[in-house]
Design an enzyme around this catalytic site. Structure first.
Site, mmCIF file in Angstrom:
data_model
loop_
_atom_site.group_PDB
_atom_site.id
_atom_site.type_symbol
_atom_site.label_atom_id
_atom_site.label_comp_id
_atom_site.label_asym_id
_atom_site.label_seq_id
_atom_site.Cartn_x
_atom_site.Cartn_y
_atom_site.Cartn_z
ATOM 1 N N ASN A 1 1.048 -0.697 -0.282
ATOM 2 C CA ASN A 1 -0.132 0.299 0.302
ATOM 3 C C ASN A 1 1.494 1.184 -0.385
ATOM 4 O OD1 ASN A 1 -1.985 2.360 0.461
ATOM 5 N ND2 ASN A 1 -2.282 1.632 2.390
ATOM 6 N N TRP A 2 0.867 1.734 -1.043
ATOM 7 C CA TRP A 2 2.211 3.319 -1.292
ATOM 8 C C TRP A 2 1.297 4.075 -0.452
ATOM 9 C CZ3 TRP A 2 3.531 3.426 -7.202
ATOM 10 C CH2 TRP A 2 4.524 2.029 -7.690
ATOM 11 N N LYS A 3 0.261 4.083 -0.444
ATOM 12 C CA LYS A 3 -0.435 5.489 0.342
ATOM 13 C C LYS A 3 -0.386 7.084 -0.574
ATOM 14 C CE LYS A 3 -0.392 3.096 4.473
ATOM 15 N NZ LYS A 3 0.433 3.451 6.280
ATOM 16 N N HIS B 1 -9.761 1.218 4.445
ATOM 17 C CA HIS B 1 -7.896 1.341 5.672
ATOM 18 C C HIS B 1 -8.265 2.289 6.756
ATOM 19 C CE1 HIS B 1 -4.080 2.644 5.797
ATOM 20 N NE2 HIS B 1 -3.700 1.495 5.966
ATOM 21 N N GLU C 1 -6.291 4.496 7.822
ATOM 22 C CA GLU C 1 -6.675 6.273 7.422
ATOM 23 C C GLU C 1 -7.438 6.946 7.437
ATOM 24 O OE1 GLU C 1 -3.063 5.291 5.539
ATOM 25 O OE2 GLU C 1 -1.732 5.007 7.602
ATOM 26 N N GLU D 1 -5.412 -4.932 10.341
ATOM 27 C CA GLU D 1 -4.241 -3.480 10.929
ATOM 28 C C GLU D 1 -4.272 -3.030 11.396
ATOM 29 O OE1 GLU D 1 -2.495 -2.779 6.700
ATOM 30 O OE2 GLU D 1 -4.024 -0.869 6.636
ATOM 31 N N GLY E 1 2.477 1.953 10.746
ATOM 32 C CA GLY E 1 4.072 3.142 10.653
ATOM 33 C C GLY E 1 4.609 4.003 12.447
ATOM 34 N N SER F 1 3.979 -1.774 10.220
ATOM 35 C CA SER F 1 5.184 -1.811 10.387
ATOM 36 C C SER F 1 6.244 -3.682 10.085
ATOM 37 C CB SER F 1 5.877 -1.901 11.726
ATOM 38 O OG SER F 1 5.059 -0.670 12.228
ATOM 39 N N GLY G 1 3.301 -1.348 4.089
ATOM 40 C CA GLY G 1 3.024 0.384 3.883
ATOM 41 C C GLY G 1 4.467 1.037 3.771
ATOM 42 N N GLY G 2 5.274 1.222 4.947
ATOM 43 C CA GLY G 2 6.838 1.979 3.899
ATOM 44 C C GLY G 2 7.916 1.032 3.751
#
Ligand code: 13P
Length: 249
Positions: A9-11, A94, A96, A166, A172, A211, A232-233
């Site tokens: 997930n590149w966000k 998600h 966010e 999640e 993150g 993470s 993510g990251g």
């Protein structure tokens, strides 16, 4: 035997030039042996994914979808549009989106339906906040989030979704859920789906997100109910993302 699935997930990250390097690196290193792999990118880059990934074993998708089919919904992207650009997956709910865009579980459920109607695979995201975990409400929260989706789905559709757990406190933050904590929630979610249909529950892919990195992926993915990762990251660097994909493979 459920196949492992790793989704990046590149966000809200990326650029045409940077994506090109990242996607080439992933394609080069992905052997597509025992795990499926996809990237969920910002909508403007779906065309780039379609051009670069068509004919490769890598799938792509979006990070959100409108609950509506078409019309006067400024800024929204319809499921049929995602289909036009060859998407296979779309993230729904998600944390966010839930937190910053006030998406309710009922709206998330409508988005899941819109995705399914367009032939996409919705990746339904659930997860509790730190306050909810500390208050002992993790199970209650994730089960309610899942139930809102189960309530609108016919039983055959259960075989066409992917779930992602999640925990918000792990996203993150570098604080991964321990394999035992994640496994406990994954098993709970599978049990909840099994109440509706045992076969669908047995084949349901449930991803862990929060993470996940190359060095903790193996232990998480070794749990019986963890079928992959939503990254993510670590999805923003080909070497890190591939490290996780290889752990899944
Ligand atoms: P991180 O891997 O950066 O914690 O993000 C997880 C996530 O939110 C994926 O959807």
């Amino acid at each position: 035997m459920r196949r492992k699935l790793v989704i990046g997930n590149w966000k809200m990250n990326g650029s045409l030039a940077g994506n090109s390097v990242l996607l080439s690196g992933i394609v080069e290193g992905y052997a597509a042996r025992n795990a499926d792999c996809a990237v969920c990118v910002p909508a403007p880059y779906l065309a780039q994914c379609q051009t670069m990934l068509k004919g490769t074993p890598l799938s792509w998708g979006a990070q959100d979808v409108s609950a509506y089919a078409a019309g006067a919904y400024t800024g929204e992207v319809a499921a049929s549009m995602l289909q036009d650009f060859g998407c296979r997956y779309v993230l729904c709910g998600h944390s966010e989106r839930r937190a910053y865009h006030q998406e309710s579980s009922e709206l998330v459920a409508q988005k899941v339906l819109a995705a399914l109607n367009a032939g996409l695979t919705p990746v339904v995201c659930v997860g509790e906040t730190l306050e909810q975990r500390e208050a002992g409400q993790s199970a209650l929260v994730v089960c309610a989030q899942l139930q809102a989706v189960l309530d609108v789905l016919e039983t055959p559709a259960l075989e066409r979704i992917v779930l992602a757990y999640e925990p918000v406190w792990a996203i993150g933050t570098g604080k991964t859920a321990t394999p035992a904590i994640a496994q406990e929630i994954h098993a709970l979610l599978r049990k909840q789906v099994a109440k509706r249909n045992a076969d669908a529950a047995a084949q349901l892919q449930i991803l862990y997100g929060g993470s996940m990195k190359p060095d903790n992926a193996r232990d998480l993915l070794a749990q019986p109910d963890i079928d992959g990762g939503l990254i993510g990251g670590a999805a923003l660097k080909a070497a890190d993302f591939l490290g996780i994909v290889h752990a899944a493979e």
